[in-house]
Design a protein around this motif. Structure first.
Motif, PDB file in Angstrom:
ATOM      1  N   UNK A 244      19.899 -12.614  48.418  1.00 60.82           N
ATOM      2  CA  UNK A 244      19.076 -11.927  49.414  1.00 60.82           C
ATOM      3  C   UNK A 244      18.752 -10.500  48.965  1.00 60.82           C
ATOM      4  N   UNK A 245      19.759  -9.782  48.497  1.00 56.80           N
ATOM      5  CA  UNK A 245      19.544  -8.402  48.066  1.00 56.80           C
ATOM      6  C   UNK A 245      18.609  -8.356  46.855  1.00 56.80           C
ATOM      7  N   UNK A 246      18.841  -9.235  45.894  1.00 59.51           N
ATOM      8  CA  UNK A 246      17.983  -9.262  44.701  1.00 59.51           C
ATOM      9  C   UNK A 246      16.538  -9.559  45.075  1.00 59.51           C
ATOM     10  N   UNK A 247      16.355 -10.410  46.078  1.00 60.13           N
ATOM     11  CA  UNK A 247      15.001 -10.744  46.531  1.00 60.13           C
ATOM     12  C   UNK A 247      14.335  -9.540  47.185  1.00 60.13           C
ATOM     13  N   UNK A 248      15.098  -8.794  48.003  1.00 60.59           N
ATOM     14  CA  UNK A 248      14.542  -7.615  48.669  1.00 60.59           C
ATOM     15  C   UNK A 248      14.069  -6.560  47.678  1.00 60.59           C
ATOM     16  N   UNK A 249      14.839  -6.369  46.609  1.00 63.10           N
ATOM     17  CA  UNK A 249      14.504  -5.296  45.654  1.00 63.10           C
ATOM     18  C   UNK A 249      13.640  -5.801  44.498  1.00 63.10           C
ATOM     19  N   UNK A 250      13.318  -7.099  44.502  1.00 64.16           N
ATOM     20  CA  UNK A 250      12.448  -7.649  43.456  1.00 64.16           C
ATOM     21  C   UNK A 250      11.012  -7.189  43.674  1.00 64.16           C
ATOM     22  N   UNK A 251      10.182  -7.384  42.674  1.00 67.11           N
ATOM     23  CA  UNK A 251       8.774  -7.014  42.798  1.00 67.11           C
ATOM     24  C   UNK A 251       8.133  -7.727  43.986  1.00 67.11           C
ATOM     25  N   UNK A 252       8.482  -8.996  44.173  1.00 70.29           N
ATOM     26  CA  UNK A 252       7.892  -9.769  45.270  1.00 70.29           C
ATOM     27  C   UNK A 252       8.339  -9.229  46.621  1.00 70.29           C
ATOM     28  N   UNK A 253       9.657  -9.017  46.778  1.00 73.03           N
ATOM     29  CA  UNK A 253      10.163  -8.497  48.040  1.00 73.03           C
ATOM     30  C   UNK A 253       9.603  -7.124  48.364  1.00 73.03           C
ATOM     31  N   UNK A 254       9.534  -6.267  47.357  1.00 68.89           N
ATOM     32  CA  UNK A 254       9.003  -4.922  47.555  1.00 68.89           C
ATOM     33  C   UNK A 254       7.513  -4.948  47.918  1.00 68.89           C
ATOM     34  N   UNK A 255       6.786  -5.856  47.310  1.00 60.81           N
ATOM     35  CA  UNK A 255       5.357  -5.977  47.628  1.00 60.81           C
ATOM     36  C   UNK A 255       5.171  -6.438  49.069  1.00 60.81           C
ATOM     37  N   UNK A 256       6.018  -7.371  49.512  1.00 61.78           N
ATOM     38  CA  UNK A 256       5.922  -7.855  50.891  1.00 61.78           C
ATOM     39  C   UNK A 256       6.260  -6.743  51.881  1.00 61.78           C
ATOM     40  N   UNK A 257       7.286  -5.967  51.591  1.00 64.80           N
ATOM     41  CA  UNK A 257       7.642  -4.849  52.474  1.00 64.80           C
ATOM     42  C   UNK A 257       6.487  -3.865  52.567  1.00 64.80           C
ATOM     43  N   UNK A 258       5.882  -3.562  51.427  1.00 64.32           N
ATOM     44  CA  UNK A 258       4.765  -2.623  51.413  1.00 64.32           C
ATOM     45  C   UNK A 258       3.516  -3.136  52.103  1.00 64.32           C
ATOM     46  N   UNK A 259       3.402  -4.452  52.203  1.00 63.59           N
ATOM     47  CA  UNK A 259       2.198  -5.032  52.810  1.00 63.59           C
ATOM     48  C   UNK A 259       2.329  -5.231  54.319  1.00 63.59           C
ATOM     49  N   UNK A 260       3.515  -4.959  54.873  1.00 63.23           N
ATOM     50  CA  UNK A 260       3.720  -5.130  56.310  1.00 63.23           C
ATOM     51  C   UNK A 260       3.090  -3.955  57.055  1.00 63.23           C
ATOM     52  N   UNK A 261       2.088  -4.257  57.875  1.00 60.05           N
ATOM     53  CA  UNK A 261       1.332  -3.213  58.577  1.00 60.05           C
ATOM     54  C   UNK A 261       1.118  -3.583  60.036  1.00 60.05           C
ATOM     55  N   UNK A 262       0.933  -2.557  60.837  1.00 61.36           N
ATOM     56  CA  UNK A 262       0.515  -2.719  62.226  1.00 61.36           C
ATOM     57  C   UNK A 262      -0.714  -1.853  62.433  1.00 61.36           C
ATOM     58  N   UNK A 263      -1.786  -2.467  62.899  1.00 60.97           N
ATOM     59  CA  UNK A 263      -3.061  -1.769  63.082  1.00 60.97           C
ATOM     60  C   UNK A 263      -3.488  -1.030  61.819  1.00 60.97           C
ATOM     61  N   UNK A 264      -3.243  -1.680  60.681  1.00 61.06           N
ATOM     62  CA  UNK A 264      -3.671  -1.114  59.401  1.00 61.06           C
ATOM     63  C   UNK A 264      -2.760  -0.048  58.837  1.00 61.06           C
ATOM     64  N   UNK A 265      -1.680   0.281  59.524  1.00 62.02           N
ATOM     65  CA  UNK A 265      -0.772   1.336  59.059  1.00 62.02           C
ATOM     66  C   UNK A 265       0.527   0.730  58.546  1.00 62.02           C
ATOM     67  N   UNK A 266       0.893   1.115  57.341  1.00 65.04           N
ATOM     68  CA  UNK A 266       2.121   0.605  56.729  1.00 65.04           C
ATOM     69  C   UNK A 266       3.339   1.224  57.397  1.00 65.04           C
ATOM     70  N   UNK A 267       4.332   0.388  57.718  1.00 63.06           N
ATOM     71  CA  UNK A 267       5.511   0.866  58.434  1.00 63.06           C
ATOM     72  C   UNK A 267       6.618   1.344  57.511  1.00 63.06           C
ATOM     73  N   UNK A 268       6.740   0.711  56.336  1.00 59.92           N
ATOM     74  CA  UNK A 268       7.815   1.065  55.406  1.00 59.92           C
ATOM     75  C   UNK A 268       7.256   1.161  53.983  1.00 59.92           C
ATOM     76  N   UNK A 269       7.764   2.134  53.247  1.00 58.45           N
ATOM     77  CA  UNK A 269       7.373   2.288  51.844  1.00 58.45           C
ATOM     78  C   UNK A 269       8.501   1.778  50.957  1.00 58.45           C
ATOM     79  N   UNK A 270       8.249   0.752  50.136  1.00 52.20           N
ATOM     80  CA  UNK A 270       9.313   0.231  49.262  1.00 52.20           C
ATOM     81  C   UNK A 270       9.715   1.263  48.215  1.00 52.20           C
ATOM     82  N   UNK A 271      11.014   1.328  47.910  1.00 49.61           N
ATOM     83  CA  UNK A 271      11.454   2.310  46.902  1.00 49.61           C
ATOM     84  C   UNK A 271      12.653   1.843  46.103  1.00 49.61           C
ATOM     85  N   UNK A 272      12.753   0.515  45.875  1.00 49.79           N
ATOM     86  CA  UNK A 272      13.862   0.006  45.073  1.00 49.79           C
ATOM     87  C   UNK A 272      13.808   0.580  43.677  1.00 49.79           C
ATOM     88  N   UNK A 273      14.982   0.944  43.160  1.00 50.25           N
ATOM     89  CA  UNK A 273      15.068   1.518  41.818  1.00 50.25           C
ATOM     90  C   UNK A 273      15.121   0.405  40.775  1.00 50.25           C
TER      91      UNK A 273
END
Length: 274
Positions: A244-273
């Motif tokens: 689960x953790x590896x998935x969250x910090x993977x390129x795919x997980x980070x891209x999904x987090x960055x693409x989550x928006x409400x009314x066009x505004x992104x809620x979270x900025x991915x920053x996995x190292x």
């Protein structure tokens, strides 16, 4: 007839055993998490995609950061996902977690009534904003629940030299509630409160509340994820937790987090190292 009845009994038993086997085989992990990841809608968006890809169900206990940490310290969760860096580092240092991973960040904001009687609009300092609210005897709603948001609020008050025993009276309302409930109370009282941006954007009962103070390092809100230590709690599902953790910090997980928006505004900025 007896043979047919015996067949039905046998079939029923087999079906029952099959359901039991499926339940035993079902893979899941338990995540103790801050309320903002649930209230914002992020988990509802993210977790089904993880389960579809891995077959691992994620069961979330969404509470304040302080309570989430207490749950994980008892071994009642496989993963800790919260937003108070000092507490996260202590959790690992004390041997309850294996390693902390950066996942994402957003920020805290101070919201209040549109007419802004405390005159904090476009503030450059959240410390001065809180002082203005107190000096003008305007209602400030505190979560008061030892959550990450509550801890950040107290840290801001600390920089103003206001002591905890001064945070009382009709102007200061400690609710002991989650962020959604605190925002509802704030809206009902035309007061002010500190909120994470994600929950605010997903909050529908804004009434006359608006963002009045935002930006700056003092309001930055990073989130970390930690696998609970199997050496301390042998029953912990460490392998699936790490997946689960590896998935969250993977390129795919980070891209999904960055693409989550409400009314066009992104809620979270991915920053996995990397």
């Amino acid at each position: 007839m007896k043979k047919f009845s015996s067949f039905l009994v046998a079939l029923t038993l087999l079906m029952g055993l099959s359901h039991i086997a499926q339940a035993v085989e079902q893979r899941f992990i338990t995540v103790a998490s801050t309320t903002s990841t649930a209230n914002s809608g992020l988990f509802a968006y993210l977790l089904p995609k993880f389960t579809e890809e891995t077959g691992i169900e994620v069961r979330v206990i969404a509470v304040g950061t302080g309570q989430a940490i207490r749950i994980a310290r008892k071994g009642d969760a496989d993963v800790l996902f919260v937003h108070h860096r000092p507490s996260e580092d202590k959790f690992v240092a004390d041997g309850y977690g294996t390693k902390r991973y950066d996942v994402m960040y957003n920020d805290f904001i101070i919201v209040g009534p549109e007419n802004d009687p405390a005159q904090i609009k476009n503030c450059t300092s959240p410390m001065q904003a809180l002082l203005n609210i107190r000096q003008n005897k305007q209602v400030f709603v505190s979560r008061g629940d030892n959550s990450g948001t509550h801890k950040r609020e107290l840290s801001i008050w600390k920089t103003t030299d206001i002591t905890p025993d001064q945070l009382q009276g009709n102007w200061y309302r400690s609710t002991g509630s989650g962020m959604g409930a605190a925002l509802n109370i704030t809206a009902g009282m035309d007061g002010y409160t500190l909120s994470d941006r994600g929950t605010w954007l997903a909050f529908k009962n804004k009434r006359k509340l608006v963002i009045l103070c935002e930006g700056g390092d003092a309001l930055l809100n990073p989130y970390g994820v930690i696998a609970v230590n199997k050496n301390r709690f042998p029953h912990i599902k460490s392998q699936d937790s790490q997946i689960f953790i590896d998935w969250l910090v993977s390129d795919k997980g980070q891209k999904l987090i960055g693409s989550f928006k409400i009314n066009g505004e992104r809620l979270f900025t991915p920053n996995a190292q990397k």
